[in-house]
Design a protein around this motif. Structure first.
Motif, PDB file in Angstrom:
ATOM      1  N   THR A  87       0.555   8.216  -5.546  1.00  0.00           N
ATOM      2  CA  THR A  87       1.190   9.103  -6.524  1.00  0.00           C
ATOM      3  C   THR A  87       1.984   8.232  -7.482  1.00  0.00           C
ATOM      4  N   GLY A  88       1.685   8.308  -8.759  1.00  0.00           N
ATOM      5  CA  GLY A  88       2.364   7.478  -9.747  1.00  0.00           C
ATOM      6  C   GLY A  88       3.329   8.291 -10.590  1.00  0.00           C
ATOM      7  N   VAL A  89       4.512   7.741 -10.824  1.00  0.00           N
ATOM      8  CA  VAL A  89       5.483   8.338 -11.736  1.00  0.00           C
ATOM      9  C   VAL A  89       5.835   7.273 -12.769  1.00  0.00           C
ATOM     10  N   ILE A  90       5.511   7.540 -14.028  1.00  0.00           N
ATOM     11  CA  ILE A  90       5.706   6.566 -15.094  1.00  0.00           C
ATOM     12  C   ILE A  90       6.764   7.069 -16.068  1.00  0.00           C
ATOM     13  N   VAL A  91       7.682   6.207 -16.422  1.00  0.00           N
ATOM     14  CA  VAL A  91       8.607   6.471 -17.520  1.00  0.00           C
ATOM     15  C   VAL A  91       8.107   5.668 -18.713  1.00  0.00           C
ATOM     16  N   SER A  92       7.888   6.345 -19.839  1.00  0.00           N
ATOM     17  CA  SER A  92       7.299   5.648 -20.986  1.00  0.00           C
ATOM     18  C   SER A  92       7.578   6.406 -22.275  1.00  0.00           C
ATOM     19  N   HIS A  93       7.527   5.672 -23.381  1.00  0.00           N
ATOM     20  CA  HIS A  93       7.545   6.293 -24.706  1.00  0.00           C
ATOM     21  C   HIS A  93       6.244   5.999 -25.444  1.00  0.00           C
ATOM     22  N   GLU A  94       5.277   5.400 -24.738  1.00  0.00           N
ATOM     23  CA  GLU A  94       4.008   5.010 -25.355  1.00  0.00           C
ATOM     24  C   GLU A  94       3.081   6.217 -25.441  1.00  0.00           C
ATOM     25  N   ILE A  95       3.194   6.987 -26.508  1.00  0.00           N
ATOM     26  CA  ILE A  95       2.296   8.120 -26.696  1.00  0.00           C
ATOM     27  C   ILE A  95       1.469   7.877 -27.947  1.00  0.00           C
ATOM     28  N   PRO A  96       0.228   8.339 -27.960  1.00  0.00           N
ATOM     29  CA  PRO A  96      -0.419   9.107 -26.900  1.00  0.00           C
ATOM     30  C   PRO A  96      -1.073   8.254 -25.811  1.00  0.00           C
ATOM     31  N   ASP A  97      -0.826   6.937 -25.797  1.00  0.00           N
ATOM     32  CA  ASP A  97      -1.511   6.033 -24.866  1.00  0.00           C
ATOM     33  C   ASP A  97      -1.437   6.503 -23.415  1.00  0.00           C
ATOM     34  N   VAL A  98      -0.221   6.896 -22.968  1.00  0.00           N
ATOM     35  CA  VAL A  98      -0.065   7.277 -21.561  1.00  0.00           C
ATOM     36  C   VAL A  98      -0.791   8.584 -21.250  1.00  0.00           C
ATOM     37  N   PHE A  99      -1.104   9.378 -22.284  1.00  0.00           N
ATOM     38  CA  PHE A  99      -1.828  10.619 -22.041  1.00  0.00           C
ATOM     39  C   PHE A  99      -3.219  10.345 -21.481  1.00  0.00           C
ATOM     40  N   TYR A 100      -3.773   9.176 -21.774  1.00  0.00           N
ATOM     41  CA  TYR A 100      -5.115   8.841 -21.304  1.00  0.00           C
ATOM     42  C   TYR A 100      -5.157   8.614 -19.797  1.00  0.00           C
ATOM     43  N   ILE A 101      -4.006   8.276 -19.186  1.00  0.00           N
ATOM     44  CA  ILE A 101      -4.016   7.929 -17.761  1.00  0.00           C
ATOM     45  C   ILE A 101      -3.220   8.922 -16.918  1.00  0.00           C
ATOM     46  N   SER A 102      -2.667   9.969 -17.535  1.00  0.00           N
ATOM     47  CA  SER A 102      -1.787  10.903 -16.819  1.00  0.00           C
ATOM     48  C   SER A 102      -2.480  12.229 -16.563  1.00  0.00           C
ATOM     49  N   GLN A 103      -2.245  12.773 -15.368  1.00  0.00           N
ATOM     50  CA  GLN A 103      -2.699  14.136 -15.091  1.00  0.00           C
ATOM     51  C   GLN A 103      -1.616  15.151 -15.485  1.00  0.00           C
ATOM     52  N   GLN A 104      -0.349  14.720 -15.402  1.00  0.00           N
ATOM     53  CA  GLN A 104       0.766  15.584 -15.778  1.00  0.00           C
ATOM     54  C   GLN A 104       1.719  14.796 -16.671  1.00  0.00           C
ATOM     55  N   VAL A 105       2.275  15.471 -17.681  1.00  0.00           N
ATOM     56  CA  VAL A 105       3.266  14.865 -18.568  1.00  0.00           C
ATOM     57  C   VAL A 105       4.459  15.805 -18.649  1.00  0.00           C
ATOM     58  N   ALA A 106       5.663  15.237 -18.598  1.00  0.00           N
ATOM     59  CA  ALA A 106       6.886  16.027 -18.729  1.00  0.00           C
ATOM     60  C   ALA A 106       7.766  15.379 -19.782  1.00  0.00           C
ATOM     61  N   MET A 107       8.347  16.199 -20.657  1.00  0.00           N
ATOM     62  CA  MET A 107       9.235  15.665 -21.690  1.00  0.00           C
ATOM     63  C   MET A 107      10.674  15.991 -21.361  1.00  0.00           C
ATOM     64  N   LEU A 108      11.503  14.925 -21.302  1.00  0.00           N
ATOM     65  CA  LEU A 108      12.932  15.056 -21.034  1.00  0.00           C
ATOM     66  C   LEU A 108      13.684  14.979 -22.360  1.00  0.00           C
ATOM     67  N   ASP A 109      14.528  15.966 -22.621  1.00  0.00           N
ATOM     68  CA  ASP A 109      15.297  15.978 -23.865  1.00  0.00           C
ATOM     69  C   ASP A 109      16.626  16.688 -23.618  1.00  0.00           C
ATOM     70  N   ASP A 148       0.841  -1.210   0.000  1.00  0.00           N
ATOM     71  CA  ASP A 148       0.000   0.000   0.000  1.00  0.00           C
ATOM     72  C   ASP A 148       0.870   1.253   0.000  1.00  0.00           C
ATOM     73  N   PRO A 149       1.751   1.399  -1.005  1.00  0.00           N
ATOM     74  CA  PRO A 149       2.695   2.509  -1.013  1.00  0.00           C
ATOM     75  C   PRO A 149       2.030   3.846  -1.307  1.00  0.00           C
ATOM     76  N   GLU A 150       2.677   4.898  -0.885  1.00  0.00           N
ATOM     77  CA  GLU A 150       2.213   6.251  -1.177  1.00  0.00           C
ATOM     78  C   GLU A 150       2.650   6.688  -2.569  1.00  0.00           C
ATOM     79  N   ILE A 151       3.820   6.173  -3.001  1.00  0.00           N
ATOM     80  CA  ILE A 151       4.401   6.546  -4.287  1.00  0.00           C
ATOM     81  C   ILE A 151       4.788   5.264  -5.024  1.00  0.00           C
ATOM     82  N   VAL A 152       4.375   5.134  -6.282  1.00  0.00           N
ATOM     83  CA  VAL A 152       4.740   3.976  -7.100  1.00  0.00           C
ATOM     84  C   VAL A 152       5.433   4.475  -8.363  1.00  0.00           C
TER      85      VAL A 152
END
Length: 409
Positions: A194-216, A159-163
């Motif tokens: 609180t979930g933090v996801i690393v992914s390249h699956e776009i736009p799929d992850v946009f459906y489940i995310s409240q915030q998106v950040a792009m690292l470049d 039952d973690p607070e952050i995954v």
């Protein structure tokens, strides 16, 4: 103003001469899913390892609840780690352990839990993820999708607070990939982590995310809501999104949401310039959560895919259809009014059949409920207002019940 749960402030990290992070600034808010996108090898997974403490930054500050991690005592750092859980990219299941033992491992390592308590918590998570029939199997006996579910159960059993999720859908087919996304979204809403996801699956992850950040190139180029990212004018952001965004959504075969939005504005231009009217139909699988809980997340994705397949049979060459979130499909009917939209829904409802929707996955006294809302578009219409209106005017036009019958003994 709300203090972020986790903050990166001007964080640098190098491996030899390879400067991976070059001044990262990122805010992660409590109770939200934040997804970090970007090309392979840019340091997304490194950021997760910095959060969980597997690595240390060369410079800069990582804060939890507004406090620098460097100010934490050993006792506080240990307590913080117990608030965190990590779902590894390759699942990282131990082949020598059964499914039950793999899921129980985080609880056993923490100690302080009785054998009975561990058994209860593990079996509860297995029941929720429909794993209770495989507790004595070993990872080598499982499919890729099943391994992901086991890894998710292990990540949630404390039952973690952050995954933290590191590329959680790598190597999965479209149905199982979307099923994992659905599971993450479903359980985040249920447990509030609180979930933090690393992914390249776009736009799929946009459906489940409240915030998106792009690292470049070692920095966060843009952070915000999914729509903010899609509307960004930054050339690097647009190049990445346009480069990875497929012509069709790989689950449904429809346009992904960003392309559907673009097509809407093209129809609007035809309406304003040439008076070519059109209407919208919003289709929603109303009880998607019940489907996921009762029959499984894979079944939920199969229902959405098969609904999309049936919808496409009724489209003309000038109509468009796009996926809109985890359980919605948006249809744009060119040269039509509200009456044609209503006729479209009636014809579709007569075509949908249980065997085509569920593919032999019935549940006792179980039904799939699909609603349709339709609205005629005018020259001054806005998409957000139209979608809200369609949802308010939705009518359940298709409902069926598929029951299992116990065999006589």
């Amino acid at each position: 103003m709300e203090t972020p749960l986790i903050q990166f402030q001007n964080v640098f990290k190098s491996f030899g001469e390879n400067r991976v992070l070059r001044g990262v600034d990122l805010d992660i808010y409590r109770g939200q899913v934040t997804t970090i996108i970007g090309k392979s090898g840019v340091g997304k997974s490194v950021m997760l390892k910095l959060i969980i403490g597997l690595m240390q930054p060369d410079s800069g500050t990582i804060l939890f609840d507004g406090r620098p991690l460097t100010d934490f005592s050993k006792k506080e750092k240990k307590a913080l780690k117990q608030r965190l859980s990590y779902m590894f990219q390759g699942t990282a299941l131990f082949d020598s352990m059964t499914v039950f033992e793999n899921i129980a491992l985080p609880l056993a390592e923490r100690r302080g839990h009785s054998t009975a308590e561990i058994r209860k918590r593990v079996r509860e998570k297995m029941r929720q993820l429909d794993l209770h029939q495989i507790e004595d199997k070993y990872p080598s006996q499982l499919s890729g999708g099943m391994k992901k579910r086991v890894a998710l159960a292990r990540a949630l059993v404390t039952d973690p607070e952050i995954v933290l999720f590191d590329e959680p859908t790598t190597g999965l087919d479209p149905i199982r990939k979307n099923a994992v996304h659905s599971m993450i979204s479903n359980y985040q809403k249920r447990y509030g982590f609180t979930g933090v996801i690393v992914s390249h699956e776009i736009p799929d992850v946009f459906y489940i995310s409240q915030q998106v950040a792009m690292l470049d190139e070692g920095r966060i180029l843009v952070q915000g809501k999914p729509d903010d990212i899609l509307e960004s004018t930054d050339p690097a952001v647009q190049e990445f999104i346009n480069g990875l965004e497929t012509r069709h959504d790989d689950l449904t075969g429809l346009m992904p949401q960003p392309q559907g939005t673009k097509k809407f504005w093209e129809h609007m231009a035809h309406l304003r310039n040439h008076h070519i009217h059109f209407s919208l139909v919003l289709l929603t699988v109303e009880n998607i959560d019940e489907i996921n809980d009762t029959i499984g997340h894979v079944a939920g994705q199969i229902v959405l895919r098969n609904l999309a397949t049936q919808v496409q049979q009724f489209l003309s060459i000038t109509d468009t259809c796009s996926r809109l979130g985890l359980n919605k499909i948006l249809v744009s009917l060119s040269g039509s009014n509200r009456k044609r939209a209503e006729d479209f829904c009636e014809r579709l409802s007569g075509k949908l059949k249980p065997d085509k929707m569920l593919e032999g996955r019935p549940g006792a006294n179980f039904c799939v409920s699909i609603s349709a809302g339709f609205v005629e578009v005018h020259e001054n219409s806005q998409l957000e207002e139209l979608l809200a209106g369609a949802e308010q005017n939705q009518k359940t036009f298709f409902e069926f019940r598929v029951c299992t019958i116990a065999e006589e003994t």
